[in-house]
Design an enzyme around this catalytic site. Structure first.
Site, PDB file in Angstrom:
ATOM      1  N   ASP A 152      -3.152   5.288   6.748  1.00  0.00           N
ATOM      2  CA  ASP A 152      -2.229   4.540   5.882  1.00  0.00           C
ATOM      3  C   ASP A 152      -0.854   5.150   5.620  1.00  0.00           C
ATOM      4  OD1 ASP A 152      -4.606   3.244   5.831  1.00  0.00           O
ATOM      5  OD2 ASP A 152      -4.801   3.166   3.670  1.00  0.00           O
ATOM      6  N   GLU A 211     -14.138  12.087   0.934  1.00  0.00           N
ATOM      7  CA  GLU A 211     -13.315  11.283   1.841  1.00  0.00           C
ATOM      8  C   GLU A 211     -12.490  12.201   2.753  1.00  0.00           C
ATOM      9  OE1 GLU A 211     -10.796   8.712  -0.419  1.00  0.00           O
ATOM     10  OE2 GLU A 211     -10.157   7.507   1.305  1.00  0.00           O
TER      11      GLU A 211
HETATM   12  C1  GLC Z   1      -8.272   4.190   3.213  1.00  0.00           C
HETATM   13  C2  GLC Z   1      -8.090   4.724   4.640  1.00  0.00           C
HETATM   14  C3  GLC Z   1      -8.520   3.682   5.664  1.00  0.00           C
HETATM   15  C4  GLC Z   1      -9.948   3.243   5.348  1.00  0.00           C
HETATM   16  C5  GLC Z   1     -10.065   2.744   3.910  1.00  0.00           C
HETATM   17  C6  GLC Z   1     -11.502   2.471   3.495  1.00  0.00           C
HETATM   18  O1  GLC Z   1      -7.406   3.156   2.967  1.00  0.00           O
HETATM   19  O2  GLC Z   1      -6.768   5.103   4.855  1.00  0.00           O
HETATM   20  O3  GLC Z   1      -8.437   4.196   6.953  1.00  0.00           O
HETATM   21  O4  GLC Z   1     -10.366   2.279   6.234  1.00  0.00           O
HETATM   22  O5  GLC Z   1      -9.580   3.724   3.026  1.00  0.00           O
HETATM   23  O6  GLC Z   1     -12.259   3.627   3.610  1.00  0.00           O
END
Ligand code: GLC
Length: 446
Positions: free
Chosen positions: A175, A417
């Site tokens: 992102d 995460e």
């Molecule tokens: C965040 C990450 C993305 C992922 C999402 C859900 O936005 O950047 O890559 O898919 O979380 O885990």
């Protein structure tokens, strides 16, 4: 998992399995309770890669539930909203996918996509079942998969050069990766954001943000950038998520390195799948597949000896190294010489060779921040992709080291995460599904 005695692989695996079970909704695996309750495209693919070691039916259901969200033009949305299990209709109301005539009627989705990991997940599941079951599994998924790859080329490759163009940073999966942030800051801001900035009212955005409610704000985008991301989303929505219409006017379009590397690999898997079920891929798709491999090389920068993403309009490369720099290893189409140059960067302590590798931004980058997501922390999904690529290029020692380091990092700190590449300290959402799923897979790769 963070006791003083070192947990064994089977203890780590068991803890990871518990998390997957906890995050299983009955239909799909949510990435993390509270922060990410809906279904995400590449998250589900990674979850399925873990589930295949525990329950094949569940892994298959994970993939099938993703296909519920497929648009009739082939697009796979990056999110499918779950309004049944959670009271989050607010989220789907923001996206309003049904403004586009191709969106499904019975399920609310986002209007953009995410890295095409689907073919990888399908093949990984295929590897765990008998030949007969594999054929029927592939036959089942093949039409949707072909349609998705065709959509990518039809809608997102306007120059027909094989490189897919992304319209929102969320499509990259990484992102707030530096090249995207730089592009964002080069954009003219909408009047209402300028006003908010001038009146210093951006703090108000924090009342509407879910991420900074659950995760320390310093680990995420600042409020102003978050508003800019939101503004881009609103612009795409105004164009009813119609790629052609959006591309007519927008300057915010990137040929994203990570996405296109994943596509190269996905195309190879698609060819393999077609072979197993004795299907001939459409001629135009075969030509596109070839073009993607060839033109990935256009993203190579001879001066920096690296690949970079590129601005689609100016065709200028976005010279900010990130974890995407290493993903041509996963693509598998680059020459062994170039692969060796990338492995050098992996060894270099000032670049990607940190104590808990691999950082999402190299240590010597001006953007490096050990806990801000996609601007420094180590992620298990990108480690998994790099390990897979290293193996295919024959860098077995490097692959094995990284596999062990990744398992150890998760074992010591839990299924978070992301993690600091300097000291392994955990950050972001806890009980994160792809960390759990891919750690299970890495343990099983022994
Ligand atoms: C965040 C990450 C993305 C992922 C999402 C859900 O936005 O950047 O890559 O898919 O979380 O885990």
């Amino acid at each position: 998992m963070s006791n003083s005695t070192k947990p064994t692989d089977s203890q780590i695996s068991k803890a990871c399995q518990d998390i997957l079970n906890k995050n299983w909704t009955g239909q799909y695996t949510m990435p993390a309770d509270k922060l990410y309750p809906h279904q995400w495209l590449w998250d589900s693919c990674f979850a399925a890669i873990g589930w295949r070691h525990i329950s094949i039916p569940r892994a298959q259901q994970e993939i099938r539930s993703l296909l519920r969200g497929q648009w009739s033009n082939g697009m796979l949305p990056h999110m499918i909203f779950d309004n049944k299990h959670h009271n989050f209709t607010k989220d789907s109301n923001i996206w309003q996918s049904k403004r586009n005539p191709y969106a499904p009627d019975d399920v609310a989705t986002s209007g953009i996509t995410q890295p095409p990991m689907l073919a990888e997940a399908v093949v990984q599941i295929g590897q765990k079942i008998s030949q007969l079951e594999r054929r029927s599994w592939y036959q089942d998924i093949y039409p949707a998969l072909v349609k998705y790859h065709q959509w990518l080329y039809q809608e997102r490759d306007p120059h027909q050069c094989g490189l897919i163009v992304l319209l929102h940073p969320w499509e990259s999966g990484l992102d707030n990766s530096p090249p995207w942030i730089e592009q964002l800051h080069n954009q003219a801001k909408p009047w209402w954001i300028k006003l908010i900035e001038r009146l210093k009212l951006d703090y108000l955005a924090s009342f509407f943000r879910r991420d900074t409610h659950y995760v320390p704000p310093g680990q995420r985008l600042n409020n102003l950038d978050a508003l800019l991301y939101h503004a881009i989303m609103l612009r795409l929505r105004r164009k009813n998520w119609d790629s052609a219409q959006i591309m007519q006017r927008s300057h915010f379009m990137v040929e994203d390195l990570a996405f296109n590397c994943v596509l190269v690999r996905a195309n190879q898997h698609l060819l393999d799948i077609a072979k197993v079920i004795a299907h001939q891929l459409p001629e135009d798709l075969l030509e596109n597949i070839q073009r993607t491999e060839e033109n990935l090389e256009k993203l190579w920068d001879a001066y920096y000896s690296q690949y970079f993403s590129r601005n689609f309009i100016s065709q200028k490369s976005l010279k900010q190294p990130t974890i995407a720099t290493l993903l041509p290893l996963y693509a598998g189409s680059v020459t062994p010489e170039r692969a060796s140059e990338l492995v050098e960067l992996l060894h270099n302590k000032q670049v990607f060779g940190t104590k808990y590798p691999v950082p999402s931004v190299p240590k010597n980058s001006k953007y490096f921040n050990q806990h801000r997501y996609w601007q420094g922390p180590t992620w298990v999904n990108t480690n998994w992709l790099i390990i897979d690529g290293l193996k295919r290029y024959g860098f077995n020692k490097e692959a094995e080291n990284l596999r062990q380091q990744t398992i150890q990092m998760v074992g010591e700190n839990g299924c978070f995460e992301y993690f600091s590449p300097l000291d392994g300290s955990p950050a972001g959402a806890e009980n994160f599904s792809w960390t759990a799923a891919l750690t299970i897979d890495l343990i099983n790769q022994k």
